[in-house]
Design a protein around this motif. Sequence first.
Motif, PDB file in Angstrom:
ATOM      1  N   LYS A 107     -29.144   9.760 -19.231  1.00 48.60           N
ATOM      2  CA  LYS A 107     -28.405   8.904 -20.177  1.00 48.60           C
ATOM      3  C   LYS A 107     -28.842   9.098 -21.619  1.00 48.60           C
ATOM      4  O   LYS A 107     -28.046   8.921 -22.544  1.00 48.60           O
ATOM      5  CB  LYS A 107     -28.509   7.433 -19.781  1.00 48.60           C
ATOM      6  N   THR A 163     -36.251  -1.400 -14.489  1.00 44.65           N
ATOM      7  CA  THR A 163     -37.664  -1.687 -14.781  1.00 44.65           C
ATOM      8  C   THR A 163     -37.812  -3.070 -15.399  1.00 44.65           C
ATOM      9  O   THR A 163     -38.644  -3.873 -14.967  1.00 44.65           O
ATOM     10  CB  THR A 163     -38.229  -0.603 -15.723  1.00 44.65           C
ATOM     11  N   ASP A 198     -37.912   1.848 -21.475  1.00 40.41           N
ATOM     12  CA  ASP A 198     -37.416   0.751 -20.644  1.00 40.41           C
ATOM     13  C   ASP A 198     -37.665  -0.586 -21.337  1.00 40.41           C
ATOM     14  O   ASP A 198     -36.735  -1.337 -21.609  1.00 40.41           O
ATOM     15  CB  ASP A 198     -38.122   0.757 -19.280  1.00 40.41           C
ATOM     16  N   ALA A 303     -32.035   1.907  -9.974  1.00 42.45           N
ATOM     17  CA  ALA A 303     -33.090   2.886 -10.218  1.00 42.45           C
ATOM     18  C   ALA A 303     -33.742   3.234  -8.890  1.00 42.45           C
ATOM     19  O   ALA A 303     -33.519   2.579  -7.880  1.00 42.45           O
ATOM     20  CB  ALA A 303     -34.128   2.314 -11.179  1.00 42.45           C
TER      21      ALA A 303
END
Length: 430
Positions: A107, A163, A198, A303
């Motif tokens: 991304k 996360t 994150d 994830a």
Amino acid sequence: MAAPLRIGLAGLGTVGGGVFKILDTNVELIERRAGRAITVSAVSARDRHRERGIDLGRFAWVDDAGALAARDDVDVVVELIGGADGPALALARSTLDRGKAFVTANKAMLAHHGLELAELAEQRSAALKYEAAVAGGIPVIKGLREGAAANQLDRVYGILNGTCNYILTRMENEGLSFDAVLGDAQRLGYAEADPSFDIDGIDAAHKLSILASLAFGSRIDFGAVATTGIRAVDSADIEHAAALGFRIKLVGLATAESDRLFQRVHPCLVPHAHPLAHVDGSLNAVVAEGNFVGRLFFSGRGAGEGPTASAVVADLIDVARGEIGPAFAMPVARLSPMPLADQDAHHGRFYLRLTVADRPGVLAELTAALRDAGVSIESLIQRGQSSDGGVFVVMVTHVSTQAQVQAALDRMAASANVVGTPMMMHILDF
Ligand code: NDP
Ligand code: HSE
């Protein structure tokens, strides 16, 4: 049966390892669905000798990932290295330039270079696929690009970083510290190579900018995402929010109201009654609102090895079937450069948390700052003792603009009675 689709795979880490497992475990099913076999010809990673639990002797090893694109035994390159630039970008460019299909979970690269790569893919009639790049295993790219293609979408938002969601959930459920939980997220393979991507909201901003482009038919504008991560969220905020009927989530929100692009990633108070409040752990969720379909809610694992690799292999099946299509739902030339909305003018309710000295007149000082900025208070709680020796004052405002609340907050922060940095969070009200 058509000839196999032959993969050159760059990156054998969490996601790359998962791709092998899926291709091996579901080999027959995948062949039937794809209409042909999907096989790996050549692989590349940094360290040839690392033990990965995969029998790599079956494949050609390539030291320089960039060489995968040129190989005659590679029809599609799968890039699972990561990084916005560097070897991932060089590989994307050389693959698409050769007219070969390119599948990625990256991304960061798409947020920065997605339009250039999509243009190159169009010029060469090559597929550029990236389902795994947003919300891991959730088929939200297909969902918006294909499933919701008939609709005008004015708003897309959600929990886009596993996360952060994992950290916030465990902080809330188990009272653990931020640092203890971050280590677990890294061990479980959720976190980026640089986990500050994150926790500072950058990863969610990458994903949001991609979703906004798909949803609104606008050019990707990662630089215009107002981004705040979760570092400043204190366990006291989690407790206060719960007492007020909210849960704290890192929310990415993009709107296209009045044909202006608004994009924001911020920790947000989500009312218990909202479905996003119940998206926990590494789960992600995306909400999109279409003018005919109404509210769409996508959720699932955002994830980790299996979910992310599942999306990569789904893209490979599309490539095997010959599905190309424009990467961002329409040719790049038709994507509009949307003017930006004024972030300061954005309306909403806000949560404010301050630590203040426990002495007469302090509350009056705080409320005066809000009054003078034209901000009305919906509720106010003074609670407990903070670790700094002051007391917590928590306020929820009525609907105000961000500029009004920020002006009041700046004045409060300058007061000698306020300890540390005040916290401001948005409240999700739709
Ligand atoms: P890892 O760090 O686990 O794996 C990265 C892999 O890339 C490693 O095998 C590494 O080699 C290899 N690599 C690094 N540099 C090079 C290079 N110059 N040439 C060739 N190979 C190289 O990352 P992930 O698998 O977690 O992530 C991969 C991509 O997927 C990233 O873009 C990430 O953002 C994205 N993603 C990850 C998700 C997740 O849950 N992990 C979810 C969604 C997307 P070596 O093993 O030898 O060090
Ligand atoms: N680091 C990312 C996350 C991986 O935690 O959501 C999935 O994109």
